[in-house]
Write a protein that holds these residues in place. Structure first.
Motif, PDB file in Angstrom:
ATOM      1  N   GLY A  64     -34.384 -57.874 -10.380  1.00 41.41           N
ATOM      2  CA  GLY A  64     -33.863 -58.463 -11.619  1.00 41.41           C
ATOM      3  C   GLY A  64     -32.562 -59.221 -11.495  1.00 41.41           C
ATOM      4  N   GLY A  65     -32.105 -59.491 -10.271  1.00 38.20           N
ATOM      5  CA  GLY A  65     -30.940 -60.343 -10.078  1.00 38.20           C
ATOM      6  C   GLY A  65     -29.696 -59.842 -10.774  1.00 38.20           C
ATOM      7  N   GLY A  66     -29.137 -60.672 -11.659  1.00 37.87           N
ATOM      8  CA  GLY A  66     -27.879 -60.354 -12.326  1.00 37.87           C
ATOM      9  C   GLY A  66     -27.972 -59.308 -13.417  1.00 37.87           C
ATOM     10  N   GLY A  67     -29.163 -58.810 -13.711  1.00 38.96           N
ATOM     11  CA  GLY A  67     -29.292 -57.703 -14.645  1.00 38.96           C
ATOM     12  C   GLY A  67     -29.535 -58.066 -16.092  1.00 38.96           C
ATOM     13  N   TYR A  68     -29.908 -59.301 -16.371  1.00 41.82           N
ATOM     14  CA  TYR A  68     -30.133 -59.704 -17.761  1.00 41.82           C
ATOM     15  C   TYR A  68     -31.280 -58.916 -18.392  1.00 41.82           C
ATOM     16  CZ  TYR A  68     -27.054 -63.665 -16.796  1.00 41.82           C
ATOM     17  OH  TYR A  68     -25.980 -64.437 -16.458  1.00 41.82           O
ATOM     18  N   PHE A  69     -32.350 -58.716 -17.628  1.00 40.02           N
ATOM     19  CA  PHE A  69     -33.488 -57.969 -18.164  1.00 40.02           C
ATOM     20  C   PHE A  69     -33.111 -56.510 -18.379  1.00 40.02           C
ATOM     21  CE2 PHE A  69     -35.405 -61.451 -15.646  1.00 40.02           C
ATOM     22  CZ  PHE A  69     -36.091 -62.096 -16.652  1.00 40.02           C
ATOM     23  N   THR A  70     -32.457 -55.923 -17.394  1.00 42.65           N
ATOM     24  CA  THR A  70     -32.029 -54.530 -17.525  1.00 42.65           C
ATOM     25  C   THR A  70     -31.144 -54.348 -18.750  1.00 42.65           C
ATOM     26  OG1 THR A  70     -32.170 -54.134 -15.144  1.00 42.65           O
ATOM     27  CG2 THR A  70     -30.741 -52.677 -16.394  1.00 42.65           C
ATOM     28  N   ALA A  71     -30.209 -55.270 -18.964  1.00 38.02           N
ATOM     29  CA  ALA A  71     -29.313 -55.184 -20.117  1.00 38.02           C
ATOM     30  C   ALA A  71     -30.099 -55.231 -21.435  1.00 38.02           C
ATOM     31  CB  ALA A  71     -28.282 -56.304 -20.072  1.00 38.02           C
ATOM     32  N   GLU A  72     -31.110 -56.092 -21.498  1.00 41.14           N
ATOM     33  CA  GLU A  72     -31.908 -56.197 -22.724  1.00 41.14           C
ATOM     34  C   GLU A  72     -32.746 -54.942 -22.946  1.00 41.14           C
ATOM     35  OE1 GLU A  72     -33.480 -57.627 -26.265  1.00 41.14           O
ATOM     36  OE2 GLU A  72     -31.720 -58.259 -25.119  1.00 41.14           O
ATOM     37  N   PHE A  73     -33.323 -54.402 -21.884  1.00 35.60           N
ATOM     38  CA  PHE A  73     -34.092 -53.169 -22.034  1.00 35.60           C
ATOM     39  C   PHE A  73     -33.195 -52.045 -22.550  1.00 35.60           C
ATOM     40  CE2 PHE A  73     -36.788 -54.857 -18.307  1.00 35.60           C
ATOM     41  CZ  PHE A  73     -37.608 -55.564 -19.166  1.00 35.60           C
ATOM     42  N   ARG A  74     -31.982 -51.955 -22.015  1.00 39.48           N
ATOM     43  CA  ARG A  74     -31.047 -50.921 -22.465  1.00 39.48           C
ATOM     44  C   ARG A  74     -30.635 -51.156 -23.911  1.00 39.48           C
ATOM     45  NH1 ARG A  74     -27.073 -50.404 -17.110  1.00 39.48           N
ATOM     46  NH2 ARG A  74     -28.620 -49.357 -15.768  1.00 39.48           N
ATOM     47  N   ARG A  75     -30.465 -52.399 -24.282  1.00 40.20           N
ATOM     48  CA  ARG A  75     -30.089 -52.716 -25.661  1.00 40.20           C
ATOM     49  C   ARG A  75     -31.144 -52.209 -26.641  1.00 40.20           C
ATOM     50  NH1 ARG A  75     -30.557 -56.263 -29.709  1.00 40.20           N
ATOM     51  NH2 ARG A  75     -32.278 -57.385 -28.713  1.00 40.20           N
ATOM     52  N   ARG A  76     -32.390 -52.157 -26.183  1.00 42.77           N
ATOM     53  CA  ARG A  76     -33.483 -51.689 -27.035  1.00 42.77           C
ATOM     54  C   ARG A  76     -33.720 -50.186 -26.902  1.00 42.77           C
ATOM     55  NH1 ARG A  76     -37.775 -56.607 -27.781  1.00 42.77           N
ATOM     56  NH2 ARG A  76     -36.298 -58.311 -27.392  1.00 42.77           N
ATOM     57  N   GLY A  77     -32.836 -49.503 -26.198  1.00 39.40           N
ATOM     58  CA  GLY A  77     -32.911 -48.055 -26.144  1.00 39.40           C
ATOM     59  C   GLY A  77     -33.638 -47.481 -24.952  1.00 39.40           C
ATOM     60  N   ALA A  78     -34.017 -48.316 -23.993  1.00 38.40           N
ATOM     61  CA  ALA A  78     -34.716 -47.822 -22.806  1.00 38.40           C
ATOM     62  C   ALA A  78     -33.727 -47.266 -21.785  1.00 38.40           C
ATOM     63  CB  ALA A  78     -35.532 -48.940 -22.162  1.00 38.40           C
ATOM     64  N   ARG A  79     -34.211 -46.359 -20.956  1.00 38.89           N
ATOM     65  CA  ARG A  79     -33.477 -45.926 -19.765  1.00 38.89           C
ATOM     66  C   ARG A  79     -33.901 -46.866 -18.644  1.00 38.89           C
ATOM     67  NH1 ARG A  79     -35.651 -41.313 -22.048  1.00 38.89           N
ATOM     68  NH2 ARG A  79     -37.389 -41.441 -20.554  1.00 38.89           N
ATOM     69  N   ALA A  80     -33.103 -47.898 -18.422  1.00 36.55           N
ATOM     70  CA  ALA A  80     -33.492 -48.954 -17.489  1.00 36.55           C
ATOM     71  C   ALA A  80     -32.609 -48.936 -16.253  1.00 36.55           C
ATOM     72  CB  ALA A  80     -33.405 -50.324 -18.169  1.00 36.55           C
ATOM     73  N   ALA A  81     -33.244 -49.146 -15.095  1.00 39.65           N
ATOM     74  CA  ALA A  81     -32.526 -49.178 -13.818  1.00 39.65           C
ATOM     75  C   ALA A  81     -32.914 -50.441 -13.066  1.00 39.65           C
ATOM     76  CB  ALA A  81     -32.844 -47.943 -12.987  1.00 39.65           C
ATOM     77  N   LEU A  82     -31.922 -51.074 -12.454  1.00 39.41           N
ATOM     78  CA  LEU A  82     -32.135 -52.315 -11.710  1.00 39.41           C
ATOM     79  C   LEU A  82     -32.132 -52.037 -10.211  1.00 39.41           C
ATOM     80  CD1 LEU A  82     -32.247 -55.409 -11.330  1.00 39.41           C
ATOM     81  CD2 LEU A  82     -29.754 -55.433 -11.588  1.00 39.41           C
ATOM     82  N   PHE A  83     -33.160 -52.541  -9.522  1.00 42.08           N
ATOM     83  CA  PHE A  83     -33.258 -52.463  -8.065  1.00 42.08           C
ATOM     84  C   PHE A  83     -33.367 -53.891  -7.533  1.00 42.08           C
ATOM     85  CE2 PHE A  83     -34.674 -48.504  -9.785  1.00 42.08           C
ATOM     86  CZ  PHE A  83     -34.158 -47.549  -8.930  1.00 42.08           C
ATOM     87  N   GLU A  84     -32.347 -54.314  -6.781  1.00 43.44           N
ATOM     88  CA  GLU A  84     -32.252 -55.695  -6.300  1.00 43.44           C
ATOM     89  C   GLU A  84     -31.965 -55.684  -4.795  1.00 43.44           C
ATOM     90  OE1 GLU A  84     -32.099 -59.330  -5.345  1.00 43.44           O
ATOM     91  OE2 GLU A  84     -32.592 -58.946  -7.452  1.00 43.44           O
ATOM     92  N   PRO A  85     -32.792 -56.371  -3.984  1.00 40.03           N
ATOM     93  CA  PRO A  85     -32.593 -56.326  -2.534  1.00 40.03           C
ATOM     94  C   PRO A  85     -31.426 -57.165  -2.021  1.00 40.03           C
ATOM     95  CG  PRO A  85     -34.449 -57.734  -3.064  1.00 40.03           C
ATOM     96  CD  PRO A  85     -34.023 -57.095  -4.358  1.00 40.03           C
TER      97      PRO A  85
END
Length: 249
Positions: A64-85
């Protein structure tokens, strides 16, 4: 005074939505924050359309790169984790808890995720089937797997040196470097690979550990699923294939 909420993309699919996303892509270099924030909201809407509300669910964002998707998932109440190589892709302010990890071997137990999410990563791995198998492994039975990728024969298949990739990758990359005066980010066979829709659909449909919920164009404004059913045409017209998979029990 009421405060306006974050701007949401128009209904999917629709011409308004496609135009809004295309305009955002055109401004990607000048305003990446606006571009990727809008794309993240659109993707989260798609996840919820297929899998229900994200609140309280565990989401694994792979690549997910810079974390934009992770941030949006968290904003909606998800427990989101980003894994980036690639640490460089995380940027200066990655989301809390971001992990540098290879998508081929995620440091997660089997069945961890309610939703495993991968946006525009598949064309950057040299073994897509192994990568997909790892996404499936970390998803719980009944969970959702969201995978989108830009196929090679798409007008954007060559990424920053598109559409000149139709004349050959080496020629397109050299043209980009002459025009910009700097090396291209992507090199075919190194960090960009020619992934095609037909073979990918056949491989996914042959798997016994997932069912295909949807195979459609991610951005197409109408007949989003129909365009992927036409061999030949789909390799050019789909632009970006979205696969929604469900992990089998």
């Amino acid at each position: 005074m009421a405060v306006a909420g974050p701007r949401r993309p128009p209904k999917d699919p629709s011409v308004r939505r496609s135009v809004a996303l295309f305009r955002a892509f055109l401004r990607e270099q000048q305003d990446p924050e606006a571009c990727y924030t809008l794309l993240a909201r659109d993707a989260a809407d798609q996840v919820e359309a297929y899998g229900g509300p994200l609140a309280g669910r565990t989401v694994v964002d792979v690549g997910g790169g810079g974390g934009y998707f992770t941030a949006e998932f968290r904003r909606r109440g998800a427990r989101a984790a980003l894994f980036e190589p690639d640490p460089r892709e995380l940027g200066a302010h990655p989301p809390a808890g971001a992990v540098v990890a290879d998508g081929y071997l995620l440091p997660l137990a089997d069945g961890t995720a309610d939703v495993c999410f991968s946006s525009n990563v598949l064309e950057h791995v040299d073994d897509p089937q192994t990568f997909l198998s790892e996404l499936v492994r970390v998803t719980r039975p009944g969970g959702l797997i969201y995978v989108s990728f830009t196929n090679w024969l798409s007008p954007w298949g060559g990424h920053e040196w598109a559409p000149w990739h139709y004349l050959g990758a080496h020629r397109a990359r050299a043209r980009h470097e002459r025009r910009t005066g700097r090396p291209a980010k992507h090199t075919l066979g190194v960090n960009l690979f020619a992934v095609h829709i037909g073979p990918t659909l056949r491989q996914v449909r042959a798997r016994t550990d997932v069912t295909v919920v949807s195979a459609r164009s991610r951005y197409w404004p109408f007949l989003a699923s129909a365009v992927t059913r036409v061999p030949g045409l789909r390799e050019f017209a789909t632009w970006n294939l979205l696969l929604i998979l469900r992990r089998c029990p």
